[in-house]
Each structure stands twice: as C-alpha cells, then as structure tokens.
Design a protein around this motif. Structure first.
Motif, PDB file in Angstrom:
ATOM      1  N   LYS A   5      -8.747   0.186   6.726  1.00 58.99           N
ATOM      2  CA  LYS A   5      -7.680  -0.711   6.222  1.00 58.99           C
ATOM      3  C   LYS A   5      -7.929  -1.607   8.042  1.00 58.99           C
ATOM      4  CE  LYS A   5      -5.075   1.519   3.354  1.00 58.99           C
ATOM      5  NZ  LYS A   5      -4.431   2.886   3.213  1.00 58.99           N
ATOM      6  N   GLU A   7      -4.989  -3.014   9.638  1.00 55.59           N
ATOM      7  CA  GLU A   7      -3.520  -2.233  10.109  1.00 55.59           C
ATOM      8  C   GLU A   7      -4.605  -0.996  11.428  1.00 55.59           C
ATOM      9  OE1 GLU A   7      -3.716  -1.382   6.900  1.00 55.59           O
ATOM     10  OE2 GLU A   7      -3.973  -3.258   6.403  1.00 55.59           O
ATOM     11  N   ASP A  37      -7.380 -10.071   3.416  1.00 54.12           N
ATOM     12  CA  ASP A  37      -7.951  -9.490   4.674  1.00 54.12           C
ATOM     13  C   ASP A  37      -8.656  -9.168   5.642  1.00 54.12           C
ATOM     14  OD1 ASP A  37      -4.639  -7.804   4.504  1.00 54.12           O
ATOM     15  OD2 ASP A  37      -6.058  -5.973   3.720  1.00 54.12           O
ATOM     16  N   LYS A  40      -8.351 -11.192   9.267  1.00 54.92           N
ATOM     17  CA  LYS A  40      -7.650 -10.088   9.842  1.00 54.92           C
ATOM     18  C   LYS A  40      -9.312  -9.837  10.811  1.00 54.92           C
ATOM     19  CE  LYS A  40      -3.273  -9.077   8.029  1.00 54.92           C
ATOM     20  NZ  LYS A  40      -3.153  -8.237   6.617  1.00 54.92           N
TER      21      LYS A  40
END
Length: 150
Positions: A5, A7, A37, A40
């Motif tokens: 992920k 994040e 994503d 990112k």
C-alpha cells in the motif's frame, strides 16, 4: 509489513521497501501499479533517488536518463527524468532535456530493478527492459545508486 500500500511507503526505508517488493506477488504489484495509487508510488521511488545516489561512483558522469514506466491506467506511460551532472542527481516527472539513455519497462520490472530484486542486465537481455541510447551507461546505472538488497 506485508501489504503493498502506497500510504506506508513514505514511512519505510529502502531495505523494507525491497523486502516488500520481493514478498509481494507480481500480479498484486501490477494491479496496484495499474490503478490510482501508481503516481504516489512512482513519486516516492523517484524522490528517493537523489538520496541513494553515489557521487563517489559517478566520477565525471554527465547524463540525462528517461525512465518510461508502462502499464498505467488506460495503458498510459509515465516518464521520469534523472539528471546526473557535477556529482549530483536530480529527478523530475516532467522531462525537458534530451536523454542520453531512455529505458522502457513495465512497473513490476521497474520496482524489481529499484528494489534489487531483479538483475537489470538479465532483464535487458530477455526484453523486459528496452534501452535506447548509451547502452554503456545503461550497464552502469545500477552502480550509481545504493540499491537495497532484500
């Protein structure tokens, strides 16, 4: 950490990132890198490049490298530019200079290369990495960075 992920990427170091890439199935990496994503993750990886750059190994290297990462949403390609000059490395996601070397690869291959989980020379020979321009530079790129080993 076992979940791929974005994040969590900002809070882990290069070695942990390398272990994460190594332990995540290619299909899961491809799925995440084909979704929202993606930018990112790419931004996080490329933003770390200057901190992993080894000026002591670069010598008098002067190069502009374009990294073309395929497999984005709608079959898009993201291009990042790495500039190595005067013993420093800078990166942008808005290429403006003519590259000495342009490399094209899918996102799974890219993450394996930058995490030390793949042999870039073998990936080139098997067609997973396509390079145009200075192939001598292509063979040296990995040596210019502290690539973590998972």
């Amino acid at each position: 950490m076992t979940d791929f992920k974005p994040e969590s990427f900002a809070s882990i170091g290069p070695k942990e990132f390398a272990q994460l890439v190594k332990s995540t199935p290619d299909s899961k990496i491809a799925e995440v890198m084909g979704g929202p994503d993606r930018s990112k993750i790419l931004d996080e990886v490329f933003n770390r490049m200057p901190t992993l750059f080894r000026a002591d190994r670069a010598g008098s290297t002067q190069a502009v490298i374009h990294w073309n990462i395929t497999g984005g949403p709608g079959d898009s390609t993201d291009t990042y530019e790495t500039v190595i000059e005067n013993g420093a490395c800078t990166v942008t996601n808005e290429p403006v200079r003519d590259p000495k070397l342009a490399m094209t690869m899918d996102p799974v291959t890219f993450l394996k290369v930058v995490s030390g989980d793949g042999n870039p020379m073998m990936m080139f020979m098997t067609g997973k990495i396509k390079a145009k321009g200075d192939l001598g530079l292509a063979a040296q790129v990995a040596k210019l960075f502290d690539i973590p080993k998972a």
